[in-house]
Design an enzyme around this catalytic site. Sequence first.
Site, mmCIF file in Angstrom:
data_model
loop_
_atom_site.group_PDB
_atom_site.id
_atom_site.type_symbol
_atom_site.label_atom_id
_atom_site.label_comp_id
_atom_site.label_asym_id
_atom_site.label_seq_id
_atom_site.Cartn_x
_atom_site.Cartn_y
_atom_site.Cartn_z
ATOM 1 N N ARG A 1 31.662 -20.264 45.452
ATOM 2 C CA ARG A 1 33.417 -20.136 45.435
ATOM 3 C C ARG A 1 33.709 -19.251 46.333
ATOM 4 N NH1 ARG A 1 36.983 -16.837 41.453
ATOM 5 N NH2 ARG A 1 38.951 -17.632 42.407
ATOM 6 N N ASN B 1 38.437 -15.891 34.710
ATOM 7 C CA ASN B 1 38.042 -14.672 34.925
ATOM 8 C C ASN B 1 37.913 -13.777 33.866
ATOM 9 O OD1 ASN B 1 37.862 -15.925 37.551
ATOM 10 N ND2 ASN B 1 39.167 -14.648 38.357
ATOM 11 N N TYR C 1 36.152 -9.986 32.497
ATOM 12 C CA TYR C 1 35.168 -8.823 32.564
ATOM 13 C C TYR C 1 35.369 -8.049 31.328
ATOM 14 C CZ TYR C 1 35.399 -9.936 37.314
ATOM 15 O OH TYR C 1 35.436 -10.518 38.489
ATOM 16 N N GLU D 1 34.768 -16.027 37.421
ATOM 17 C CA GLU D 1 34.220 -14.754 37.805
ATOM 18 C C GLU D 1 33.874 -14.080 36.545
ATOM 19 O OE1 GLU D 1 36.962 -11.934 39.742
ATOM 20 O OE2 GLU D 1 37.682 -13.662 41.112
ATOM 21 N N GLU E 1 43.948 -15.655 39.731
ATOM 22 C CA GLU E 1 44.752 -14.722 38.765
ATOM 23 C C GLU E 1 46.269 -14.317 39.303
ATOM 24 O OE1 GLU E 1 40.763 -12.019 38.025
ATOM 25 O OE2 GLU E 1 41.905 -11.149 39.569
ATOM 26 N N HIS F 1 43.752 -16.412 47.242
ATOM 27 C CA HIS F 1 43.291 -15.227 46.721
ATOM 28 C C HIS F 1 43.896 -13.851 47.168
ATOM 29 C CE1 HIS F 1 39.699 -13.974 44.300
ATOM 30 N NE2 HIS F 1 40.171 -12.580 44.412
#
Length: 440
Positions: free
Chosen positions: A74, A296, A298, A345, A163, A118
């Site tokens: 990606r 994504n 985290y 991600e 995002e 991005h």
Amino acid sequence: MGFSKNFIWGTATAAYQIEGGWNEDGKGPNIWDDFVHQPGKVEDNCTGDVACDHYHRYKDDVKLMKQMGVNAYRFSISWSRIIPDGIGKVNQKGIDFYNNLIDELLKNDIIPYVTLYHWDLPSALYLKGGWLNPESADWFEYYAKVVAENFGDKIKNFITFNEPSVFLGCGYLIGEHPPCFKLGSKDLLLAGCNILRSHGRAVKILKENNPDCIVGITLATQPLIPVAKENEQEAYDSYFTCGLGYFIWTMSFWMDPIKFGKFPKQLLDEAGDLFPKISEEDMKLINQKIDFLGINIYEAKYAGNFTRAPGAAHTEVHWDIYPDALKWGVKLNQKRYELPIYITENGMSAHDWVSLDGKVHDPNRIDFLHRYIKGLRDAADEGCDIRGYFHWSLMDNFEWSKGYNPRFGLIYINYETQERILKDSAYWFKSVIESNGDNL
């Protein structure tokens, strides 16, 4: 059950963070080029002028991907590399670079997944008002058309935005990223709606060029993890609540209009006249059918009566660790939106360095990934439709305002020499790919 036999195992990057070549071969400046050249904006006054020099070393980087065994990559296209002013004349040398990269990937049996945006808005479009300008949807439609016409015969998988909550929140609300604004709700709602309109235009253009292409959007999220069975509904309700005070950061502000064709009622009620006028035609455009949701993840949060203990585990950038984050991110979003999901991600920054033996040992990253991906497999075992996992990131890179201090990569980069070293985690990830996650 485990992961499907066609599960995608990939790595991810972003153009500005790795390419370098910031002013070469006709590329125009973008807002990050402008931002980093102002002293004091980035830690250690670093810039992405060279970064990982991927612009010149992409063939070597693809070889490393092949060595790692990934079956997908990606990456994002730099808008101003292919259209220097954002609209108007197309830069053929920029087109050639991405065609060469795509060809190299396909030659090595690595599937390209292309992100259109991005965070690197062309500077010329910033001067026209950026995402606050309603014409931004026209600009993005033109950009998507250029991408479709030049790469659509080779690329099947597209992501419109990466995002939007983060580039809008950090760039237009908090002011830590370019364009460094600190705006109120009215302007933030306007920009958010323009981004959603732009997304819809891009989906339409990509599908018109190739009806068989796969198109989605990637959103950042911190899922709510229920601490007990009785907290599951509470986690769901709280996670998708969307009010005026925090709408940027919610999944439902972005996904409800895309999936359901309407904005959350609580937000509309609280915003009142602050909410921009969205025509019925605009709403239909935003409501274009997409093929998947990219998320994504985290960090996460806990729902229920639970407080993290002092000294709880965290990464090098002080992001707390939640092993069940992927599991619940998938479960909550699939319950609401009923779309196939990619983890676009996930990864961690660690204190990586080259050891005396010339290798990079990163056991903490391996342990982190083992826990998170195992949680993802648990969601697959429960019947969730998960299509793939992309590790962030392929290589250490320019980590936005943090500069080069955080290292997220499976590949270590020596920024002085541009030497690449596969970390222990790269070999571990290869073993996971080879077993399709069965060894977790």
